[in-house]
Write a protein that holds these residues in place. Structure first.
Motif, mmCIF file in Angstrom:
data_model
loop_
_atom_site.group_PDB
_atom_site.id
_atom_site.type_symbol
_atom_site.label_atom_id
_atom_site.label_comp_id
_atom_site.label_asym_id
_atom_site.label_seq_id
_atom_site.Cartn_x
_atom_site.Cartn_y
_atom_site.Cartn_z
ATOM 1 N N ASP A 112 51.950 65.235 -27.625
ATOM 2 C CA ASP A 112 52.046 66.236 -26.554
ATOM 3 C C ASP A 112 53.505 66.537 -26.217
ATOM 4 N N VAL A 113 54.337 65.511 -26.162
ATOM 5 C CA VAL A 113 55.765 65.723 -25.916
ATOM 6 C C VAL A 113 56.354 66.565 -27.047
ATOM 7 N N ALA A 114 55.992 66.240 -28.285
ATOM 8 C CA ALA A 114 56.498 67.000 -29.432
ATOM 9 C C ALA A 114 56.124 68.473 -29.309
ATOM 10 N N ARG A 115 54.896 68.755 -28.882
ATOM 11 C CA ARG A 115 54.474 70.147 -28.685
ATOM 12 C C ARG A 115 55.355 70.841 -27.645
ATOM 13 N N THR A 116 55.625 70.157 -26.545
ATOM 14 C CA THR A 116 56.440 70.778 -25.491
ATOM 15 C C THR A 116 57.866 71.035 -25.974
ATOM 16 N N LEU A 117 58.307 70.272 -26.969
ATOM 17 C CA LEU A 117 59.637 70.475 -27.546
ATOM 18 C C LEU A 117 59.634 71.592 -28.599
#
Length: 166
Positions: A112-117
């Protein structure tokens, strides 16, 4: 008892303690397997200090800490390698916390963090002796791929596309 996962500064005391536990475990495992001994304490200190985790900080990364019943239990992190590829790092659960679903929770939170990045895929590397990690990644939809780095300890490389609607 319940799990929570939240962002954590890479240099917080909690993150530092979990990094030390992670590195000690994987280093000792390697040395026990290949040399029949634990990690030399001086080497352990050098290697822990050499990997500060600064690359797991915004705006191009993130570190997460899982807590079980409020107690720090594990970590996962991501860092952007380029504008669309994130690398999964430091996936770790303390030994007493394993088998309770925390590892999958940490990996999904890191995705999820990777998606937000802005990442569209996640890659990772791991060693052959870390069979539990390899099984986890396969179970979560990661597939083995060609090497994307020259890490001296990497023996297996995985990738997973990130769906935007997840």
């Amino acid at each position: 008892m319940t799990w929570t996962v939240a962002p954590e500064p890479y240099d917080s005391p909690v993150a530092a303690a979990l990094w030390r536990a992670y590195y000690t475990e994987v280093s000792d495992r390697w040395y026990q397997l290949y040399e029949g001994r634990s990690t030399d304490p001086d080497e352990l200190e050098r290697e822990i200090a050499a990997e500060s985790g600064a690359d797991l900080a915004p705006p191009r990364g993130g570190l997460l800490v899982a807590r079980y019943a409020g107690e720090p239990a594990g970590t996962s992190g991501v860092r952007l390698l380029d504008d669309t590829t994130a690398e999964l790092k430091r996936v770790f659960l303390c030994a007493g916390m394993r088998g309770r679903g925390g590892a999958a929770l940490l990996v999904r939170a890191a995705e999820d963090v990777a998606r937000t990045l802005g990442a569209r895929r996640v890659v990772l590397d791991t060693r052959g002796d870390l069979v539990e990690a390899r099984a986890l990644y396969a179970r979560l939809g990661y597939t083995e791929t060609d090497a994307y780095n020259q890490s001296p300890y990497a023996e297996h490389w995985f990738t997973k596309p990130l769906r935007r609607d997840s």
